[in-house]
Design a protein around this motif. Structure first.
Motif, PDB file in Angstrom:
ATOM      1  N   GLY A   8      -2.062  -0.527   0.995  1.00 45.03           N
ATOM      2  CA  GLY A   8      -2.316   0.937   1.050  1.00 45.03           C
ATOM      3  C   GLY A   8      -3.814   1.458   1.218  1.00 45.03           C
ATOM      4  N   GLY A   9      -4.590   0.732   0.827  1.00 51.55           N
ATOM      5  CA  GLY A   9      -6.035   1.200   0.765  1.00 51.55           C
ATOM      6  C   GLY A   9      -6.726   1.279   2.038  1.00 51.55           C
ATOM      7  N   GLY A  10      -7.848   1.929   2.019  1.00 52.13           N
ATOM      8  CA  GLY A  10      -8.426   2.275   3.248  1.00 52.13           C
ATOM      9  C   GLY A  10      -9.711   3.140   3.131  1.00 52.13           C
ATOM     10  N   LEU A  11      -9.967   3.744   4.223  1.00 53.76           N
ATOM     11  CA  LEU A  11     -11.002   4.411   4.523  1.00 53.76           C
ATOM     12  C   LEU A  11     -10.300   6.150   4.789  1.00 53.76           C
ATOM     13  N   VAL A  12     -10.895   7.259   3.975  1.00 55.71           N
ATOM     14  CA  VAL A  12     -10.294   8.391   4.351  1.00 55.71           C
ATOM     15  C   VAL A  12     -11.335   9.547   4.139  1.00 55.71           C
ATOM     16  N   ARG A  19      -1.701   6.713   0.080  1.00 52.50           N
ATOM     17  CA  ARG A  19      -0.513   6.147  -0.723  1.00 52.50           C
ATOM     18  C   ARG A  19      -0.723   4.687  -0.845  1.00 52.50           C
ATOM     19  N   LEU A  20      -0.757   4.339  -2.212  1.00 54.08           N
ATOM     20  CA  LEU A  20      -1.009   2.813  -2.413  1.00 54.08           C
ATOM     21  C   LEU A  20       0.434   2.424  -2.988  1.00 54.08           C
ATOM     22  N   GLN A  63      -5.545  14.668 -12.332  1.00 54.49           N
ATOM     23  CA  GLN A  63      -4.574  15.452 -12.764  1.00 54.49           C
ATOM     24  C   GLN A  63      -4.373  16.328 -11.659  1.00 54.49           C
ATOM     25  N   GLY A  64      -2.991  16.495 -11.084  1.00 52.31           N
ATOM     26  CA  GLY A  64      -2.845  17.541 -10.107  1.00 52.31           C
ATOM     27  C   GLY A  64      -3.146  17.133  -8.731  1.00 52.31           C
ATOM     28  N   ARG A  65      -3.533  16.241  -8.552  1.00 52.44           N
ATOM     29  CA  ARG A  65      -3.929  15.513  -6.988  1.00 52.44           C
ATOM     30  C   ARG A  65      -3.144  14.126  -6.955  1.00 52.44           C
ATOM     31  N   LYS A  74      13.036  -1.971  -6.899  1.00 54.27           N
ATOM     32  CA  LYS A  74      12.005  -2.996  -6.112  1.00 54.27           C
ATOM     33  C   LYS A  74      10.964  -3.439  -6.945  1.00 54.27           C
ATOM     34  N   ASN A  75      10.782  -3.166  -8.212  1.00 56.70           N
ATOM     35  CA  ASN A  75       9.826  -3.416  -8.974  1.00 56.70           C
ATOM     36  C   ASN A  75       8.514  -2.909  -8.324  1.00 56.70           C
ATOM     37  N   THR A  76       8.614  -1.703  -7.709  1.00 56.15           N
ATOM     38  CA  THR A  76       7.524  -1.223  -7.269  1.00 56.15           C
ATOM     39  C   THR A  76       6.841   0.015  -7.719  1.00 56.15           C
ATOM     40  N   VAL A  77       5.476   0.066  -7.670  1.00 54.52           N
ATOM     41  CA  VAL A  77       5.069   1.239  -8.198  1.00 54.52           C
ATOM     42  C   VAL A  77       4.023   1.835  -6.893  1.00 54.52           C
ATOM     43  N   TYR A  78       4.052   3.103  -6.949  1.00 54.91           N
ATOM     44  CA  TYR A  78       3.251   3.941  -5.844  1.00 54.91           C
ATOM     45  C   TYR A  78       2.340   5.007  -6.439  1.00 54.91           C
ATOM     46  N   LEU A  79       1.191   5.165  -5.752  1.00 49.99           N
ATOM     47  CA  LEU A  79       0.281   6.287  -6.052  1.00 49.99           C
ATOM     48  C   LEU A  79      -0.012   7.060  -4.950  1.00 49.99           C
ATOM     49  N   GLN A  80       0.544   8.096  -4.877  1.00 51.70           N
ATOM     50  CA  GLN A  80       0.100   9.238  -3.883  1.00 51.70           C
ATOM     51  C   GLN A  80      -1.054   9.823  -4.319  1.00 51.70           C
TER      52      GLN A  80
END
Length: 122
Positions: A8-12, A19-20, A63-65, A74-80
């Motif tokens: 999910g990484g990249g250039l923004v 979202r990772l 925090q807040g972002r 799914k043993n999966t974690v996400y970072l929005q």
């Protein structure tokens, strides 16, 4: 053999979102803590966010972002990551504190993913 695989990484552009994802696989019995850390250019690795059954924890700088969530099935974690800033540029690493079965024994260890690059730039 436990593995953590990030994506999910990249250039923004500044103000954008990413979202990772991080999926843990292997002979996992249970996961205590999952989290995200990052290491920017010339900096030490730092905590971004963690999640347990008891709740979440965030670095003041995100925090807040940023929002960390977890899919236990799914043993999966996400970072929005929203409202991204240039200072968020870093390699982001997934971490899991978990219990896995190894040669018939249950062992608790700390595991890391390979890292995914996030670059925030116009």
């Amino acid at each position: 053999q436990v593995q953590l695989v990030e994506s999910g990484g990249g250039l923004v552009q500044p103000g954008g979102s990413l979202r990772l994802s991080c999926a843990a696989s292997g002979s996992i019995f249970s996961i205590n803590v999952m989290g995200w850390y990052r290491q920017g250019p010339g900096k030490q690795r730092e905590l971004v966010a963690t999640i347990t059954t008891g709740g979440t924890n965030y670095a003041d700088s995100v925090q807040g972002r940023f929002t960390i969530t977890r899919d236990n099935a799914k043993n999966t974690v996400y970072l929005q990551m929203n409202s991204l800033k240039p200072e968020d540029t870093a390699v982001y690493y997934c971490n899991a504190d978990l219990i896995a079965r190894n040669r018939g024994l249950f062992q608790r260890n700390d595991y890391w993913g390979q890292g995914t690059q996030v670059t925030v730039s116009s």
